[in-house]
Structure formats: C-alpha cells, structure tokens
Design an enzyme around this catalytic site. Sequence first.
Site, PDB file in Angstrom:
ATOM      1  N   LYS A  13     -33.411 102.555  23.530  1.00  0.00           N
ATOM      2  CA  LYS A  13     -32.237 102.037  23.029  1.00  0.00           C
ATOM      3  C   LYS A  13     -32.080 101.016  22.283  1.00  0.00           C
ATOM      4  O   LYS A  13     -31.112 100.421  21.771  1.00  0.00           O
ATOM      5  CB  LYS A  13     -31.855 102.627  24.753  1.00  0.00           C
ATOM      6  N   ARG A  88     -26.974 101.277  36.709  1.00  0.00           N
ATOM      7  CA  ARG A  88     -27.483 101.342  36.971  1.00  0.00           C
ATOM      8  C   ARG A  88     -28.087 102.622  37.860  1.00  0.00           C
ATOM      9  O   ARG A  88     -28.447 103.636  37.994  1.00  0.00           O
ATOM     10  CB  ARG A  88     -29.060 100.255  37.702  1.00  0.00           C
ATOM     11  N   ARG A 127     -47.422 103.476  22.383  1.00  0.00           N
ATOM     12  CA  ARG A 127     -46.598 102.319  21.449  1.00  0.00           C
ATOM     13  C   ARG A 127     -48.037 100.894  21.673  1.00  0.00           C
ATOM     14  O   ARG A 127     -48.461 100.860  21.895  1.00  0.00           O
ATOM     15  CB  ARG A 127     -46.102 101.269  22.274  1.00  0.00           C
ATOM     16  N   ARG A 162     -49.458  96.810  25.104  1.00  0.00           N
ATOM     17  CA  ARG A 162     -48.796  96.300  26.512  1.00  0.00           C
ATOM     18  C   ARG A 162     -49.439  96.468  28.283  1.00  0.00           C
ATOM     19  O   ARG A 162     -49.309  97.782  27.380  1.00  0.00           O
ATOM     20  CB  ARG A 162     -47.377  96.116  26.469  1.00  0.00           C
ATOM     21  N   ARG A 174     -39.620 102.926  36.683  1.00  0.00           N
ATOM     22  CA  ARG A 174     -38.035 103.128  35.976  1.00  0.00           C
ATOM     23  C   ARG A 174     -37.575 104.558  35.942  1.00  0.00           C
ATOM     24  O   ARG A 174     -36.086 104.829  35.986  1.00  0.00           O
ATOM     25  CB  ARG A 174     -38.587 102.712  34.789  1.00  0.00           C
TER      26      ARG A 174
END
Length: 224
Positions: A13, A88, A127, A162, A174
């Site tokens: 996104k 949200r 990632r 990360r 999340r």
Amino acid sequence: MNILFFGPNGSGKGTQGAILKDKYSIAHVESGAIFRDNIAGGTELGAKAKAYIDKGDLVPDEITIPMILDRLKQDDCEKGWLLDGFPRNRNQAVKLDEALKAEGITLDIVIEILLDKEIAKNRIMGRRLCVNDNNHPNNIFIDVIKPDGDKCRVCGGELKTRADDQDEDAISKRHSIYYDATEGTLASTYYFKDLADREGKIKYIELNGEPSVKDVTEELVSKL
C-alpha cells in the site's frame, strides 16, 4: 481526486501510494505523520493527543478526526489527497464519513488492496534491506526479487533485516486488527463499499495484491 486507501501491512500500500502521489501530484496523507506534525508543531490538538499518547492510551476520534480534516484543508491537498492509515474500524469510518460531509469535502475514490493474511505476513518477514541502498528490493518469499543467497540481488551488497519485520507476534496483532471484518479495518472497508453501492458517488476499486508492484500499479491506474 480525493482517495481513501486500504490494505494490510505487507500489501504494498505504501509503495502504491507513493506512486499515485507522484503520478497525479496529490498529497499522500499518513495518519501517523499527522500526529507527529501536530505534536511537534505544538498545536492545541497535538497537545491533547500527546496527553493520551504519553499515558499509553488511544487518541479519541474526537481529536483524531479534526486533525485529519485540518490536514486535508492544507494547500498541498487542493489538487487532491490520498489518506492512508485511517479509519481503522467501522465506528471511525462512520465518523469520518459524517465529518467529511459536514465540511463539504468530497471523497471520490476508495481503494482496497486484497491480500491473503499469510502471504502478507510472509512478505513482511521476508523483506531484506541492502546496506548500500534500502530501495533495492529483496524479499526471500517473492521469486522475482529473491536475493542472491545472502547478497543483494541488485548490487551484491550485504543484507539485513528490520527487527519489527521479524516480530511475528507484532505482525499478527496488526493483522488481527486489519482483517477483523466485524469491528476492525475490514469492517470500515465494507462500510465504504456499501456507501458506494447505495449513494453511487464514490468509486470503489478492489486490487489483487499478489502480483508484482508493476502489475498492481498498472491495474490500479487503468481502474482510476
């Protein structure tokens, strides 16, 4: 055009939002940045928000939505805006819709990137960041950008991760909020989809988030 953008973490996104910002010269408005800017700028709303944040509490919609409306009225939003990260949940969707209408601000388009929860989680955890350039795309779970072993596929540089990308519990938390179709973020997408069907004033765009960034962009631009 004024756009509301939905998609789970890992759906791309943010990448698509940046592309639309450049292509159409519209403001990319991120809800998190609005809080930071108001607090750093010492605004009245920022001070109220900080009081809640410092206590570890959620900032009430009565503070958040006026902040968003103030941001959407700024000069860089005159040619259009893309709001990312809010609402949200369904209640926030209702309140935002009411607030926009009360201010005479038109919502033109709602974009939703569809992506399976497990694929979204793998994309985040897969990632890898190149120490030479973070913009070199590397992901161990995506064939077209899979690293060359433990080296960057673009320049051969060392790769790192990360810490928050590897926190499976945080990612799941999340995602549990986003994929909640009763009270969570998906419920807010359903609210706007129903609104688009009933009122016919909003264009609702659904995108398959599984293909490459380029393919998703092409589908999005063609539907816009």
